[in-house]
Design a protein around this motif. Structure first.
Motif, short mmCIF file in Angstrom:
data_model
loop_
_atom_site.label_atom_id
_atom_site.label_comp_id
_atom_site.label_asym_id
_atom_site.label_seq_id
_atom_site.Cartn_x
_atom_site.Cartn_y
_atom_site.Cartn_z
N CYS A 22 -0.16 18.72 -14.37
CA CYS A 22 -1.62 18.67 -14.45
C CYS A 22 -2.16 17.24 -14.29
O CYS A 22 -3.37 17.03 -14.35
N ASP A 23 -1.29 16.26 -14.10
CA ASP A 23 -1.72 14.87 -13.96
C ASP A 23 -1.94 14.54 -12.49
O ASP A 23 -1.20 14.99 -11.63
N ALA A 24 -2.98 13.74 -12.20
CA ALA A 24 -3.35 13.42 -10.82
C ALA A 24 -3.67 11.93 -10.69
O ALA A 24 -3.83 11.22 -11.69
N GLU A 25 -3.82 11.50 -9.43
CA GLU A 25 -4.13 10.10 -9.16
C GLU A 25 -5.41 9.66 -9.86
O GLU A 25 -5.51 8.53 -10.32
N VAL A 26 -6.38 10.53 -9.97
CA VAL A 26 -7.63 10.17 -10.63
C VAL A 26 -7.39 9.85 -12.12
O VAL A 26 -8.04 8.99 -12.69
N ASP A 27 -6.42 10.53 -12.73
CA ASP A 27 -6.06 10.23 -14.12
C ASP A 27 -5.48 8.82 -14.22
O ASP A 27 -5.80 8.07 -15.15
N GLN A 28 -4.64 8.46 -13.24
CA GLN A 28 -4.03 7.13 -13.24
C GLN A 28 -5.09 6.04 -13.13
O GLN A 28 -4.93 4.96 -13.70
N MET A 29 -6.19 6.33 -12.45
CA MET A 29 -7.26 5.34 -12.31
C MET A 29 -7.87 4.96 -13.66
O MET A 29 -8.40 3.87 -13.83
N LEU A 30 -7.78 5.86 -14.64
CA LEU A 30 -8.36 5.62 -15.96
C LEU A 30 -7.38 5.02 -16.96
O LEU A 30 -7.80 4.34 -17.90
N LEU A 31 -6.10 5.31 -16.78
CA LEU A 31 -5.08 4.89 -17.74
C LEU A 31 -4.48 3.55 -17.33
O LEU A 31 -4.18 3.32 -16.15
N ASN A 32 -4.28 2.67 -18.29
CA ASN A 32 -3.80 1.31 -18.03
C ASN A 32 -2.28 1.17 -18.18
O ASN A 32 -1.79 0.10 -18.50
N PHE A 33 -1.57 2.25 -17.97
CA PHE A 33 -0.10 2.26 -17.97
C PHE A 33 0.32 3.28 -16.92
O PHE A 33 -0.42 4.21 -16.62
N PRO A 34 1.49 3.13 -16.32
CA PRO A 34 1.89 4.03 -15.24
C PRO A 34 2.18 5.45 -15.74
O PRO A 34 2.86 5.63 -16.75
N ILE A 35 1.67 6.44 -14.97
CA ILE A 35 1.93 7.85 -15.30
C ILE A 35 2.39 8.66 -14.09
O ILE A 35 2.64 9.85 -14.22
N MET A 36 2.49 8.07 -12.91
CA MET A 36 2.69 8.85 -11.70
C MET A 36 4.15 9.07 -11.30
O MET A 36 4.43 9.72 -10.30
N SER A 37 5.08 8.58 -12.06
CA SER A 37 6.49 8.80 -11.74
C SER A 37 6.92 10.18 -12.23
O SER A 37 6.57 10.60 -13.34
N ASP A 38 7.69 10.88 -11.40
CA ASP A 38 8.19 12.20 -11.79
C ASP A 38 9.25 12.12 -12.88
O ASP A 38 9.51 13.10 -13.56
N TYR A 39 9.86 10.95 -13.01
CA TYR A 39 10.84 10.76 -14.07
C TYR A 39 10.98 9.28 -14.40
O TYR A 39 10.56 8.41 -13.63
N SER A 40 11.56 9.02 -15.52
CA SER A 40 11.92 7.67 -15.93
C SER A 40 13.20 7.79 -16.74
O SER A 40 13.56 8.89 -17.17
N GLU A 41 13.87 6.69 -16.92
CA GLU A 41 15.06 6.69 -17.76
C GLU A 41 14.87 5.66 -18.86
O GLU A 41 14.25 4.62 -18.66
N LEU A 42 15.39 5.99 -20.00
CA LEU A 42 15.31 5.11 -21.16
C LEU A 42 16.70 5.04 -21.77
O LEU A 42 17.31 6.07 -22.04
N ILE A 43 17.19 3.83 -21.94
CA ILE A 43 18.48 3.63 -22.59
C ILE A 43 18.22 2.96 -23.93
O ILE A 43 17.56 1.92 -24.00
N CYS A 44 18.70 3.59 -24.96
CA CYS A 44 18.50 3.10 -26.31
C CYS A 44 19.87 3.06 -26.99
O CYS A 44 20.39 4.09 -27.43
N GLY A 45 20.48 1.87 -27.01
CA GLY A 45 21.84 1.76 -27.53
C GLY A 45 22.79 2.55 -26.66
O GLY A 45 22.84 2.38 -25.45
N GLU A 46 23.51 3.46 -27.26
CA GLU A 46 24.46 4.32 -26.54
C GLU A 46 23.79 5.57 -25.96
O GLU A 46 24.45 6.35 -25.28
N ASN A 47 22.52 5.76 -26.24
CA ASN A 47 21.83 6.98 -25.84
C ASN A 47 21.04 6.77 -24.55
O ASN A 47 20.28 5.82 -24.43
N ARG A 48 21.22 7.72 -23.62
CA ARG A 48 20.52 7.67 -22.33
C ARG A 48 19.60 8.89 -22.25
O ARG A 48 20.03 10.02 -22.41
N PHE A 49 18.30 8.62 -22.01
CA PHE A 49 17.30 9.68 -21.90
C PHE A 49 16.79 9.76 -20.47
O PHE A 49 16.40 8.74 -19.89
N PHE A 50 16.79 10.94 -19.90
CA PHE A 50 16.13 11.22 -18.63
C PHE A 50 14.80 11.86 -19.00
O PHE A 50 14.77 12.95 -19.58
N LEU A 51 13.71 11.17 -18.71
CA LEU A 51 12.37 11.60 -19.13
C LEU A 51 11.65 12.23 -17.94
O LEU A 51 11.52 11.61 -16.88
#
Length: 183
Positions: free
Chosen positions: A73-102
């Protein structure tokens, strides 16, 4: 590191405010947003207390803390309002030994897994149903549910990660853990 996971806000500022208060009380280092931030979607109808402008204000004030991915439900127009990136289909987060696919869950989920190894956590929203389970492959499926529009009579919920433990907690009563697992 302490991480709050929220998903499927759908423009509801009141429930977001409550989640952010919990983030403060629990001393969250990061807030992961798994998509569907501002718009409620055509199937959901207009929810009570729908206020996407207030959601923008609340989130932009915490932009340094947020990691977000695009929901269906997120669109480019939403990104125009938000001051942090939201348009990636995924991200990865590594926290110590734990790997998250977001991801949001409409592209990758338990039934269409991304290329990740056993021991990883696939964190997604989209279904509005909280989930926490380990597959035979060793991948943990983690869905914090929805803070705004829970489905299947599940309560409004958010996810929490601390000291190698993932949990799903009730939004109204964050000390009430619905599901929990050591990863």
């Amino acid at each position: 590191m302490k991480i709050m996971f929220i998903s499927d806000i759908h423009g509801m500022a009141g429930t977001l405010q409550k989640a952010l208060e919990h983030a403060d009380n629990l001393k969250s280092d990061r807030i992961v947003i798994l998509g569907d931030i501002l718009y409620h979607g055509p199937r959901n109808g207009v929810p009570d207390l729908y206020d996407p402008a207030k959601v923008v204000e609340l989130l932009n004030a915490r932009k340094e803390q947020i990691i977000a991915v695009r929901g269906n439900c997120d669109a480019e127009v939403d990104q125009m309002l938000l001051n942090f990136p939201i348009m990636s289909d995924y991200s990865e987060l590594i926290c110590g030994e734990n790997r998250f696919f977001l991801t949001h869950g409409h592209l990758w989920n338990e039934f269409h897994l991304p290329e990740i190894s056993g021991g990883s956590v696939l964190a997604h929203g989209h279904t509005h149903v909280a989930e926490l389970k380990k597959l035979d492959s060793g991948i943990t499926i983690f869905n914090p549910g929805s803070i705004s529009l829970p489905k299947n009579t599940i309560v409004k919920s958010f996810g929490w990660f601390e000291n190698g433990t993932l949990s799903v907690r009730m939004l109204e009563e964050p000390s009430n853990v619905i599901k929990e697992a050591q990863i």
